[in-house]
Design a protein around this motif. Structure first.
Motif, PDB file in Angstrom:
ATOM      1  N   PHE A   1      25.079  -4.201   7.618  1.00 35.81           N
ATOM      2  CA  PHE A   1      24.491  -5.436   8.132  1.00 35.81           C
ATOM      3  C   PHE A   1      24.020  -5.226   9.566  1.00 35.81           C
ATOM      4  N   ASP A   2      22.737  -5.479   9.774  1.00 32.84           N
ATOM      5  CA  ASP A   2      22.137  -5.346  11.109  1.00 32.84           C
ATOM      6  C   ASP A   2      21.206  -6.526  11.307  1.00 32.84           C
ATOM      7  N   TYR A   3      21.773  -7.711  11.561  1.00 33.42           N
ATOM      8  CA  TYR A   3      20.978  -8.932  11.674  1.00 33.42           C
ATOM      9  C   TYR A   3      20.065  -8.863  12.901  1.00 33.42           C
ATOM     10  N   PRO A   4      18.779  -9.253  12.786  1.00 31.44           N
ATOM     11  CA  PRO A   4      18.104  -9.772  11.592  1.00 31.44           C
ATOM     12  C   PRO A   4      17.303  -8.719  10.839  1.00 31.44           C
ATOM     13  N   PHE A   5      17.572  -7.423  11.092  1.00 27.35           N
ATOM     14  CA  PHE A   5      16.710  -6.376  10.561  1.00 27.35           C
ATOM     15  C   PHE A   5      17.140  -5.889   9.179  1.00 27.35           C
ATOM     16  N   LYS A   6      18.434  -5.794   8.935  1.00 24.79           N
ATOM     17  CA  LYS A   6      18.933  -5.299   7.654  1.00 24.79           C
ATOM     18  C   LYS A   6      19.953  -6.281   7.084  1.00 24.79           C
ATOM     19  N   VAL A   7      19.449  -7.388   6.568  1.00 20.43           N
ATOM     20  CA  VAL A   7      20.325  -8.404   6.003  1.00 20.43           C
ATOM     21  C   VAL A   7      20.605  -8.051   4.542  1.00 20.43           C
ATOM     22  N   PRO A   8      21.861  -7.806   4.163  1.00 22.61           N
ATOM     23  CA  PRO A   8      22.182  -7.478   2.767  1.00 22.61           C
ATOM     24  C   PRO A   8      21.844  -8.651   1.847  1.00 22.61           C
ATOM     25  N   LYS A   9      21.578  -8.314   0.582  1.00 24.80           N
ATOM     26  CA  LYS A   9      21.140  -9.331  -0.361  1.00 24.80           C
ATOM     27  C   LYS A   9      21.886  -9.195  -1.679  1.00 24.80           C
ATOM     28  N   VAL A  10      22.048 -10.327  -2.364  1.00 21.99           N
ATOM     29  CA  VAL A  10      22.637 -10.352  -3.702  1.00 21.99           C
ATOM     30  C   VAL A  10      21.630 -11.015  -4.630  1.00 21.99           C
ATOM     31  N   LEU A  11      21.333 -10.359  -5.734  1.00 24.40           N
ATOM     32  CA  LEU A  11      20.451 -10.915  -6.758  1.00 24.40           C
ATOM     33  C   LEU A  11      21.230 -10.985  -8.059  1.00 24.40           C
ATOM     34  N   ILE A  12      21.291 -12.183  -8.652  1.00 21.91           N
ATOM     35  CA  ILE A  12      22.085 -12.411  -9.860  1.00 21.91           C
ATOM     36  C   ILE A  12      21.180 -12.930 -10.969  1.00 21.91           C
ATOM     37  N   TYR A  13      21.379 -12.397 -12.179  1.00 20.37           N
ATOM     38  CA  TYR A  13      20.629 -12.875 -13.333  1.00 20.37           C
ATOM     39  C   TYR A  13      21.615 -13.426 -14.357  1.00 20.37           C
ATOM     40  N   ASP A  14      21.457 -14.696 -14.714  1.00 20.22           N
ATOM     41  CA  ASP A  14      22.358 -15.365 -15.659  1.00 20.22           C
ATOM     42  C   ASP A  14      21.510 -16.044 -16.731  1.00 20.22           C
ATOM     43  N   ASN A  15      21.485 -15.469 -17.937  1.00 22.43           N
ATOM     44  CA  ASN A  15      20.593 -15.985 -18.978  1.00 22.43           C
ATOM     45  C   ASN A  15      21.319 -16.669 -20.137  1.00 22.43           C
ATOM     46  N   ASP A  16      22.598 -17.032 -19.940  1.00 24.41           N
ATOM     47  CA  ASP A  16      23.309 -17.753 -21.002  1.00 24.41           C
ATOM     48  C   ASP A  16      24.161 -18.859 -20.403  1.00 24.41           C
ATOM     49  N   GLU A  17      25.110 -19.382 -21.201  1.00 24.06           N
ATOM     50  CA  GLU A  17      25.884 -20.549 -20.756  1.00 24.06           C
ATOM     51  C   GLU A  17      27.084 -20.185 -19.897  1.00 24.06           C
ATOM     52  N   THR A  18      27.261 -18.918 -19.591  1.00 26.23           N
ATOM     53  CA  THR A  18      28.394 -18.482 -18.785  1.00 26.23           C
ATOM     54  C   THR A  18      28.281 -19.007 -17.355  1.00 26.23           C
TER      55      THR A  18
END
Length: 207
Positions: A114-131
């Motif tokens: 993490f090196d704000y604001p240059f290297k902000v970590p990211k989370v991408l989530i894919y949820d395609n059902d009822e879970t």
């Protein structure tokens, strides 16, 4: 659909990203003995740094001291704030702490980068059902949000997932016109970038 997957691909290809293709993500792997052994790490309802550093479950000693302090501070902030819908009783405080102590190595590496604001970590989530997210998932997501991670959740079904675990003031919902059930992720390498879409709505959010 090509626009949808093109913009999804754009997000997935950014640097310093944790991609979660299915939920629940966190699998509980701790014993009740370990959970309750952490009771001695609390003082006046919050994590006591000195006690935690001496606990056998504490594994972050190799991290830089300011980062260790920051992690402990965010744990206490998560306990103090009304982010999670679960009642913050004594047992849930223990669960919060043990979940953070069991963070995946790849998440810890993102935190270190993490090196704000240059290297902000990211989370991408894919949820395609009822879970929906597990309690452990919601704890980790709320913690990473407090750290400063950018988080995006794609839910083509339009079903609730994060809504069941985290209060709505801590996230934004952007609804598309159509919903799709059981939408499987294609081979993203076969998806061509749309012309004129270099600054998509989603990529602008992640900037």
């Amino acid at each position: 659909m090509n626009t949808y997957w093109s913009e999804f691909k754009e997000l997935k290809n950014v640097d310093n990203l944790l991609f979660i293709p299915k939920i629940p993500y966190i699998q509980s792997s701790y014993s009740r003995y370990d959970l309750y052994s952490l009771e001695y790490c609390f003082k006046d309802g919050l994590v006591n740094k000195e006690s935690l550093l001496n606990h056998r479950l504490y594994k972050f000693s190799y991290l830089k001291t300011p980062l260790q302090d920051g992690i402990i501070d965010k744990v206490n902030q998560l306990i103090n704030l009304s982010i999670l819908r679960s009642p913050i009783d004594e047992e849930f405080k223990l669960k919060i702490l043990i979940c953070i102590l069991n963070l995946d190595k790849n998440i810890l590496e993102l935190i270190q980068k993490f090196d704000y604001p240059f290297k902000v970590p990211k989370v991408l989530i894919y949820d395609n059902d009822e879970t929906i997210f597990s309690e452990e998932d919601s704890i980790i997501l709320a913690f990473l949000n407090l750290i400063g991670f950018d988080i995006a959740i794609f839910t083509p079904t339009g079903y609730n997932n994060i809504e069941a675990r985290i209060y709505e003031e801590y996230y934004d919902i952007h609804k598309l016109e159509d919903i799709k059930f059981n939408l499987e992720m294609p081979n993203l390498n076969s998806i061509r970038k749309n012309k004129g879409k270099s600054n998509s709505f989603w990529s602008n959010l992640f900037k």
